[in-house]
Design an enzyme around this catalytic site. Structure first.
Site, mmCIF file in Angstrom:
data_model
loop_
_atom_site.group_PDB
_atom_site.id
_atom_site.type_symbol
_atom_site.label_atom_id
_atom_site.label_comp_id
_atom_site.label_asym_id
_atom_site.label_seq_id
_atom_site.Cartn_x
_atom_site.Cartn_y
_atom_site.Cartn_z
ATOM 1 N N THR A 91 0.841 -1.198 0.000
ATOM 2 C CA THR A 91 0.000 0.000 0.000
ATOM 3 C C THR A 91 0.885 1.261 0.000
ATOM 4 O O THR A 91 2.108 1.159 0.048
ATOM 5 C CB THR A 91 -0.913 -0.019 1.236
ATOM 6 O OG1 THR A 91 -0.128 -0.377 2.378
ATOM 7 C CG2 THR A 91 -2.025 -1.038 1.072
ATOM 8 N N ALA A 115 -3.787 -3.750 -5.740
ATOM 9 C CA ALA A 115 -5.011 -3.949 -4.946
ATOM 10 C C ALA A 115 -4.722 -3.636 -3.479
ATOM 11 O O ALA A 115 -3.971 -4.366 -2.834
ATOM 12 C CB ALA A 115 -5.504 -5.388 -5.088
ATOM 13 N N HIS A 145 -5.697 -1.975 12.361
ATOM 14 C CA HIS A 145 -4.666 -2.901 11.898
ATOM 15 C C HIS A 145 -3.692 -3.242 13.020
ATOM 16 O O HIS A 145 -3.623 -2.547 14.039
ATOM 17 C CB HIS A 145 -3.881 -2.288 10.726
ATOM 18 C CG HIS A 145 -4.588 -2.383 9.418
ATOM 19 N ND1 HIS A 145 -5.580 -1.502 9.044
ATOM 20 C CD2 HIS A 145 -4.471 -3.273 8.393
ATOM 21 C CE1 HIS A 145 -6.030 -1.834 7.845
ATOM 22 N NE2 HIS A 145 -5.376 -2.904 7.431
ATOM 23 N N LYS A 149 2.071 -2.083 11.231
ATOM 24 C CA LYS A 149 1.731 -1.448 9.941
ATOM 25 C C LYS A 149 2.417 -0.092 9.826
ATOM 26 O O LYS A 149 2.415 0.697 10.769
ATOM 27 C CB LYS A 149 0.206 -1.299 9.821
ATOM 28 C CG LYS A 149 -0.213 -0.753 8.475
ATOM 29 C CD LYS A 149 -1.676 -0.972 8.197
ATOM 30 C CE LYS A 149 -2.104 -0.341 6.884
ATOM 31 N NZ LYS A 149 -1.376 -0.847 5.717
ATOM 32 N N GLY A 155 -4.396 1.584 2.867
ATOM 33 C CA GLY A 155 -4.751 1.697 1.446
ATOM 34 C C GLY A 155 -6.227 1.400 1.239
ATOM 35 O O GLY A 155 -6.887 2.015 0.389
HETATM 36 P P1 NAP Z 1 6.179 -6.966 6.501
HETATM 37 O O1 NAP Z 1 5.915 -8.184 7.312
HETATM 38 O O2 NAP Z 1 6.967 -5.833 7.087
HETATM 39 O O3 NAP Z 1 6.874 -7.458 5.150
HETATM 40 C C1 NAP Z 1 7.508 -6.625 4.225
HETATM 41 C C2 NAP Z 1 8.743 -7.362 3.761
HETATM 42 O O4 NAP Z 1 9.321 -6.683 2.629
HETATM 43 C C3 NAP Z 1 9.834 -7.405 4.847
HETATM 44 O O5 NAP Z 1 10.299 -8.745 4.984
HETATM 45 C C4 NAP Z 1 10.899 -6.472 4.295
HETATM 46 O O6 NAP Z 1 12.204 -6.835 4.694
HETATM 47 C C5 NAP Z 1 10.727 -6.668 2.805
HETATM 48 N N1 NAP Z 1 11.308 -5.601 2.010
HETATM 49 C C6 NAP Z 1 11.630 -4.335 2.362
HETATM 50 N N2 NAP Z 1 12.137 -3.660 1.312
HETATM 51 C C7 NAP Z 1 12.137 -4.521 0.260
HETATM 52 C C8 NAP Z 1 12.544 -4.429 -1.103
HETATM 53 N N3 NAP Z 1 13.065 -3.297 -1.596
HETATM 54 N N4 NAP Z 1 12.416 -5.515 -1.896
HETATM 55 C C9 NAP Z 1 11.891 -6.654 -1.411
HETATM 56 N N5 NAP Z 1 11.496 -6.819 -0.130
HETATM 57 C C10 NAP Z 1 11.610 -5.757 0.693
HETATM 58 O O7 NAP Z 1 4.799 -6.327 6.004
HETATM 59 P P2 NAP Z 1 3.421 -7.072 5.663
HETATM 60 O O8 NAP Z 1 2.533 -7.055 6.848
HETATM 61 O O9 NAP Z 1 3.717 -8.355 4.965
HETATM 62 O O10 NAP Z 1 2.811 -6.033 4.636
HETATM 63 C C11 NAP Z 1 3.465 -5.736 3.392
HETATM 64 C C12 NAP Z 1 2.627 -4.735 2.620
HETATM 65 O O11 NAP Z 1 1.394 -5.361 2.230
HETATM 66 C C13 NAP Z 1 2.224 -3.479 3.431
HETATM 67 O O12 NAP Z 1 2.264 -2.346 2.581
HETATM 68 C C14 NAP Z 1 0.800 -3.791 3.852
HETATM 69 O O13 NAP Z 1 0.026 -2.626 4.060
HETATM 70 C C15 NAP Z 1 0.308 -4.547 2.637
HETATM 71 N N6 NAP Z 1 -0.864 -5.407 2.840
HETATM 72 C C16 NAP Z 1 -1.719 -5.514 1.791
HETATM 73 C C17 NAP Z 1 -2.801 -6.352 1.866
HETATM 74 C C18 NAP Z 1 -3.701 -6.469 0.667
HETATM 75 O O14 NAP Z 1 -4.695 -7.221 0.713
HETATM 76 N N7 NAP Z 1 -3.401 -5.766 -0.414
HETATM 77 C C19 NAP Z 1 -3.059 -7.078 3.037
HETATM 78 C C20 NAP Z 1 -2.175 -6.962 4.102
HETATM 79 C C21 NAP Z 1 -1.059 -6.133 3.983
HETATM 80 P P3 NAP Z 1 12.811 -6.216 6.073
HETATM 81 O O15 NAP Z 1 11.818 -6.529 7.160
HETATM 82 O O16 NAP Z 1 14.087 -6.976 6.204
HETATM 83 O O17 NAP Z 1 12.944 -4.755 5.830
#
Ligand code: NAP
Length: 255
Positions: A91, A115, A145, A149, A155
């Site tokens: 997002t 999305a 959330h 987050k 988003g």
């Molecule tokens: P998260 O657990 O913090 O996961 C994000 C991952 O991306 C971390 O492992 C991070 O590594 C890694 N990362 C950081 N920079 C990167 C890069 N340049 N290239 C590749 N990987 C990288 O977060 P999450 O809860 O999974 O959420 C991720 C995103 O999805 C958020 O924006 C959230 O709002 C969104 N989301 C969307 C939905 C949907 O239905 N669309 C649902 C839930 C969440 P490090 O921790 O080592 O930095």
């Protein structure tokens, strides 16, 4: 032939759930994984990359992105430029960035999806809220959330607000002489209504839209109790983007 999928952010909460989903579907093949800080070179034989530039020329069809708001635009641009159809759940995009990515994907005739929410119940909540706002123009959005987050409002809340603004007759709510005694008490303002963000451990992703009118109220609520709730939407997105020639914003555009 299986659709070859790259998962960016594969060690994160959403990314690791997406990896399990891809592995469990024979129509999909996990082709590569990306995380700048990963130390392993492969995961059960699937190559792990630290730098996206090393994926230039890589043989894959789809780029699934669950990373961080600050890199999502750059990642999605990179995916399109390198002919990986993006399926992005990360997002934090601005309207200009989305318009820019739609234009780029059309130029390249490449399908794609951004999305803010992949859960079917959340898509329905957004549609119902937009409809209800035609009859109940006084409303507030409360999104809730988990406390890790990074962006606020979510988003989903922004997309809900945009859809509501398109169908509701614009008005400013609340008393004209209202005064905030503590900054932020009334939440963020969008088209005259308010959005509030709650962050607590134990939560996953939840949203309420509360409507008020003379003598009655209406509350719409959606809860994602588990990240698996998003995976049928991600799966559908992967299978649809490879058939299309432009990026769309919102899973409902593919349903
Ligand atoms: P998260 O657990 O913090 O996961 C994000 C991952 O991306 C971390 O492992 C991070 O590594 C890694 N990362 C950081 N920079 C990167 C890069 N340049 N290239 C590749 N990987 C990288 O977060 P999450 O809860 O999974 O959420 C991720 C995103 O999805 C958020 O924006 C959230 O709002 C969104 N989301 C969307 C939905 C949907 O239905 N669309 C649902 C839930 C969440 P490090 O921790 O080592 O930095």
């Amino acid at each position: 032939m299986a659709i070859k999928v790259i998962v960016a952010g594969f060690k994160g909460r959403m990314g690791s759930t997406a990896v399990d989903m891809v592995k469990s579907d024979e129509a999909l093949e996990l082709a590569a994984l990306l995380d700048p800080f990963a130390e392993e070179k492969d995961l059960d034989g699937v190559p792990v990359f630290n730098d996206k530039e090393d994926l230039i020329g890589f043989d894959a069809d789809v780029w699934v992105d669950f990373t961080m708001p600050k890199v999502a635009y750059e990642n999605t641009r990179f995916a399109i430029e390198n002919s990986f159809a993006p399926v992005v759940g990360t997002t934090g995009f601005t309207e200009e960035q989305i318009a820019d990515l739609i234009a780029l994907s059309s130029e390249k005739s490449l399908g794609g999806l951004i999305a803010p929410n992949f859960a079917i119940g959340a898509i329905l909540l957004m549609e119902f809220a937009a409809k209800a706002s035609q009859y109940f123009p006084d409303l507030e959005i409360i999104e809730l959330h988990h406390d890790k987050k990074k962006d606020a409002p979510s988003g989903t809340a922004i997309k809900t607000a945009e859809l509501i603004a398109q169908s509701r007759q614009s008005k400013v709510q609340g008393a004209s002489d209202e005064e905030e005694l503590m900054a932020g008490a009334r939440g963020a303002e969008y088209d005259g209504f308010r959005i509030h963000s709650v962050r607590l451990p134990g939560l996953v992703a939840h949203q309420e839209v509360i409507f008020g009118a003379q003598g009655e109220g209406l509350t719409l609520r959606h809860d994602s109790y588990d990240r698996s709730s998003f995976m049928s939407g991600v799966n559908l997105g992967i299978k649809e983007v490879v058939k299309r020639d432009t990026l769309v914003y919102g899973l409902e555009k593919l349903l």
